[in-house]
Design an enzyme around this catalytic site. Structure first.
Site, PDB file in Angstrom:
ATOM      1  N   ASP A   1      37.488  43.834  47.802  1.00 40.57           N
ATOM      2  CA  ASP A   1      37.917  42.773  46.890  1.00 40.57           C
ATOM      3  C   ASP A   1      38.256  43.356  45.515  1.00 40.57           C
ATOM      4  O   ASP A   1      37.528  44.204  44.992  1.00 40.57           O
ATOM      5  CB  ASP A   1      36.771  41.751  46.776  1.00 40.57           C
ATOM      6  CG  ASP A   1      37.222  40.427  46.194  1.00 40.57           C
ATOM      7  OD1 ASP A   1      38.043  40.412  45.256  1.00 40.57           O
ATOM      8  OD2 ASP A   1      36.736  39.389  46.679  1.00 40.57           O
TER       9      ASP A   1
ATOM     10  N   SER B   1      40.655  34.958  45.297  1.00 43.54           N
ATOM     11  CA  SER B   1      40.052  35.477  46.530  1.00 43.54           C
ATOM     12  C   SER B   1      40.297  34.634  47.778  1.00 43.54           C
ATOM     13  O   SER B   1      40.894  35.108  48.738  1.00 43.54           O
ATOM     14  CB  SER B   1      38.555  35.679  46.326  1.00 43.54           C
ATOM     15  OG  SER B   1      38.363  36.710  45.386  1.00 43.54           O
TER      16      SER B   1
ATOM     17  N   ASN C   1      40.136  28.800  44.843  1.00 45.12           N
ATOM     18  CA  ASN C   1      38.705  29.022  45.063  1.00 45.12           C
ATOM     19  C   ASN C   1      37.933  27.721  44.863  1.00 45.12           C
ATOM     20  O   ASN C   1      36.784  27.586  45.273  1.00 45.12           O
ATOM     21  CB  ASN C   1      38.175  30.077  44.099  1.00 45.12           C
ATOM     22  CG  ASN C   1      38.564  31.474  44.514  1.00 45.12           C
ATOM     23  OD1 ASN C   1      38.819  31.739  45.694  1.00 45.12           O
ATOM     24  ND2 ASN C   1      38.634  32.375  43.542  1.00 45.12           N
TER      25      ASN C   1
ATOM     26  N   HIS D   1      35.393  42.202  37.048  1.00 46.04           N
ATOM     27  CA  HIS D   1      35.241  40.955  36.280  1.00 46.04           C
ATOM     28  C   HIS D   1      34.323  41.150  35.087  1.00 46.04           C
ATOM     29  O   HIS D   1      34.585  40.669  33.994  1.00 46.04           O
ATOM     30  CB  HIS D   1      34.649  39.847  37.161  1.00 46.04           C
ATOM     31  CG  HIS D   1      35.659  39.153  38.001  1.00 46.04           C
ATOM     32  ND1 HIS D   1      36.675  38.417  37.461  1.00 46.04           N
ATOM     33  CD2 HIS D   1      35.807  39.070  39.347  1.00 46.04           C
ATOM     34  CE1 HIS D   1      37.420  37.900  38.442  1.00 46.04           C
ATOM     35  NE2 HIS D   1      36.912  38.293  39.583  1.00 46.04           N
TER      36      HIS D   1
ATOM     37  N   HIS E   1      41.841  37.431  37.352  1.00 46.77           N
ATOM     38  CA  HIS E   1      43.061  37.474  38.177  1.00 46.77           C
ATOM     39  C   HIS E   1      43.430  36.053  38.548  1.00 46.77           C
ATOM     40  O   HIS E   1      42.688  35.124  38.219  1.00 46.77           O
ATOM     41  CB  HIS E   1      42.838  38.351  39.415  1.00 46.77           C
ATOM     42  CG  HIS E   1      41.606  38.033  40.185  1.00 46.77           C
ATOM     43  ND1 HIS E   1      41.584  37.101  41.205  1.00 46.77           N
ATOM     44  CD2 HIS E   1      40.327  38.471  40.063  1.00 46.77           C
ATOM     45  CE1 HIS E   1      40.355  37.016  41.692  1.00 46.77           C
ATOM     46  NE2 HIS E   1      39.560  37.829  41.009  1.00 46.77           N
TER      47      HIS E   1
END
Ligand SMILES: *[C@@H]1O[C@H](CO)[C@@H](O)[C@H](O)[C@H]1NC(C)=O
Ligand SMILES: *[C@@H]1O[C@H](CO)[C@@H](O)[C@H](O)[C@H]1NC(C)=O
Ligand SMILES: *[C@@H]1O[C@H](CO)[C@@H](O)[C@H](O)[C@H]1NC(C)=O
Ligand SMILES: *[C@@H]1O[C@H](CO)[C@@H](O)[C@H](O)[C@H]1NC(C)=O
Ligand SMILES: *[C@@H]1O[C@H](CO)[C@@H](O)[C@H](O)[C@H]1NC(C)=O
Length: 473
Positions: free
Chosen positions: A58, A96, A117, A221, A379
């Site tokens: 990820d 994600s 998400n 992050h 992102h």
């Protein structure tokens, strides 16, 4: 006259036979493939499929490897033997769950329906929240597009997944053999353990193993893509990969298994000193005008009360730092708008902006803790270099030592189906963008192509015999 109709009939029969063969080979599991599954794991002769391991890392930005190459040991060894796409262009939004679902189905978010998400289904009054597993586990979110593991299971490929999205939710009432869905597994130790579990299961009779690690994303992050912490996380993953490659050699699996290492999206630095301006939604809209605000940062969706739609829209329109769209104004090239879960208003931050959600309202999902002032990275942005991710692969199905032109996230699904020798479901990938990295077509695809050629020739002949031309008239 009689002779001609006899000929027509023969050709028709031939066409029918070839047509049935095409349908059988191209849409259904070949009997050969089915018996391969039963006859054990030794690959002999043509038509047998190879094992496939997919490792998703990820938040692995496309240039992380390049900028740190000299400090890494295992990645260069892996790539020497395999293929490296220059980069992978993600989908919109580059978040994600939408990206994971595109990887496993090959279609855009508007088709698979996992458009964020955080999602809200007004009809069902249901929330989807990445970190509340009892919401993402609801079957109704997941029934639009068949994931790879379901197709693999239908075709008797034995499948093992670890931490991978919602593989624990049945699609069309089918579940893979073994799956533990996405749940937080942070830190460097988790990826080491996950890769060792992967080898264990490849030694067993699993055909498809899919594993996931969030380590690089977590660190990106928190500390940002240019941070020393991120460089350490890369070394952590490199070390786990090194153990894994040794383990593959020791177990004799190294030459036999196709291994794909890919990311879902990249990461943009938004920390202090990054030249990113933070804006607050509270400065543009009144919380009492909206029912829900989903997500924040690079992209978010707003559900205003019906009578306040124009007011909310006007408050956001034409401001510096972000673009705002009514549902019907969302650009087609996002491949996002044609889904019933799209809310009335979409806000997309411009490249050097981060937009905070409503600070004081429980309508904001998620709510950031008051202690978090700045993120290191984020992102979700459309069409931005920093959102690109990776595709590295090696194994009998891939060419060796090849740097391949860029591909798109929608392209990877068809590669997996090809390697497993199962028919891909309808998808948005392009075969010509990826075929150059592969050693050959599978036996089933070769026979299938041949049949289609014969069928086409056959139809042409049939037309010719049946309608011998316009000369008679
Ligand atoms: C998770 O979602 C469920 C269902 O909406 C809700 O009942 C529960 O309170 C949520 N849990 C947390 C920790 O927010
Ligand atoms: C900093 O951000 C502004 C917009 O906020 C942009 O116009 C400018 O080009 C950026 N500068 C650098 C060095 O990236
Ligand atoms: C927000 O809306 C409420 C209810 O309509 C109103 O009472 C309040 O003054 C508004 N706040 C601002 C800052 O406009
Ligand atoms: C993406 O950005 C590049 C450069 O900024 C631009 O040339 C291109 O047209 C954009 N593509 C899309 C699909 O918006
Ligand atoms: C993506 O693929 C789906 C499934 O085949 C199809 O319905 C859709 O029209 C495709 N979208 C685009 C933009 O080609």
């Amino acid at each position: 006259m009689k002779e001609a109709s006899q000929k027509t009939c023969d050709v028709f029969k031939l066409c029918l036979a070839v047509g049935i063969t095409v349908t059988f080979l191209c849409d259904f599991p070949s009997t050969q493939a089915a018996s391969d599954g039963d006859s054990g794991n030794e690959e002999k002769g043509s038509g047998t499929h190879q094992k496939l391991l997919i490792i998703m890392l990820d938040g692995f930005r496309w240039d992380y490897y390049k900028s740190q190459k000299d400090e890494l040991i295992a990645f260069p060894v892996f790539l020497q033997d395999g293929v490296q796409a220059e980069w992978v262009e993600p989908i919109f939004p580059s978040l994600s769950y939408p990206c994971w679902t595109t990887i496993s189905t090959g279609v855009y978010p508007e088709v698979h329906g996992i458009i964020g998400n955080y999602m809200f289904d007004l009809k069902k009054e249901a929330m989807f929240d990445i970190f509340n597993h009892s919401t993402t586990r609801m079957e109704h979110w997941w029934q639009n597009s068949e994931p790879l593991w379901t197709t693999a299971t239908r075709h008797k490929r034995k499948t093992f997944l670890r931490y991978w999205s919602r593989c624990d939710v049945a699609f069309d009432q089918i579940k893979p053999d073994t799956c533990s869905g996405f749940t937080e597994a942070r830190g460097a130790a988790a990826i080491k353990e996950t890769l060792s579990v992967a080898v264990e299961n490849l030694q067993k009779d699993y055909d498809l193993v899919m594993v996931y690690s969030e380590h690089i994303d977590n660190v990106g992050h928190k500390f940002g893509p240019e941070s020393p912490e991120l460089k350490q996380a890369m070394r952590d993953v490199d070390s786990a990969l090194s153990d894994f490659l040794d383990n593959m050699l020791d177990t004799g699996l190294d030459e036999k298994v196709n291994i794909v290492i890919l990311g879902d999206h990249g990461m943009k630095g938004v920390g202090e000193g990054s030249n990113v301006t933070y804006l607050s939604l509270d400065d543009y809209i009144n919380a009492s005008d909206v029912y829900k605000v989903l997500d924040r940062g690079a992209v978010f969706a707003i559900t205003p009360y019906a009578k306040r739609l124009e007011q909310v829209y006007e408050g956001l329109k034409g401001k510096e730092g972000f673009d705002v769209y009514r549902r019907e104004e969302i650009p087609e090239h996002f491949h996002y708008k044609n889904n019933r879960l799209v809310q009335d208003i979409l806000v997309v931050a411009q490249p050097n902006y981060f937009i905070r959600g409503l600070a004081q309202s429980s309508k904001q999902v998620p709510r950031d803790p008051a202690t978090v002032q700045y993120w290191g990275g984020t992102h979700g942005y459309p069409n931005m270099t920093e959102m690109r991710t990776i595709f590295f692969a090696k194994g009998p199905g891939f060419k060796k030592g090849l740097v391949h032109p860029p591909i798109q996230l929608v392209d990877v699904y068809q590669i997996f189906a090809h390697l497993l020798d199962i028919p891909a479901r309808p998808h948005n990938g392009s075969w010509t963008r990826v075929s150059g990295m592969l050693t050959s077509r599978s036996a089933r695809e070769a026979v299938c192509d041949l049949c289609i050629i014969i069928f086409t020739m056959c139809l042409t002949l049939f037309n010719f015999v049946h309608y011998p031309g316009t000369m008679h008239t």
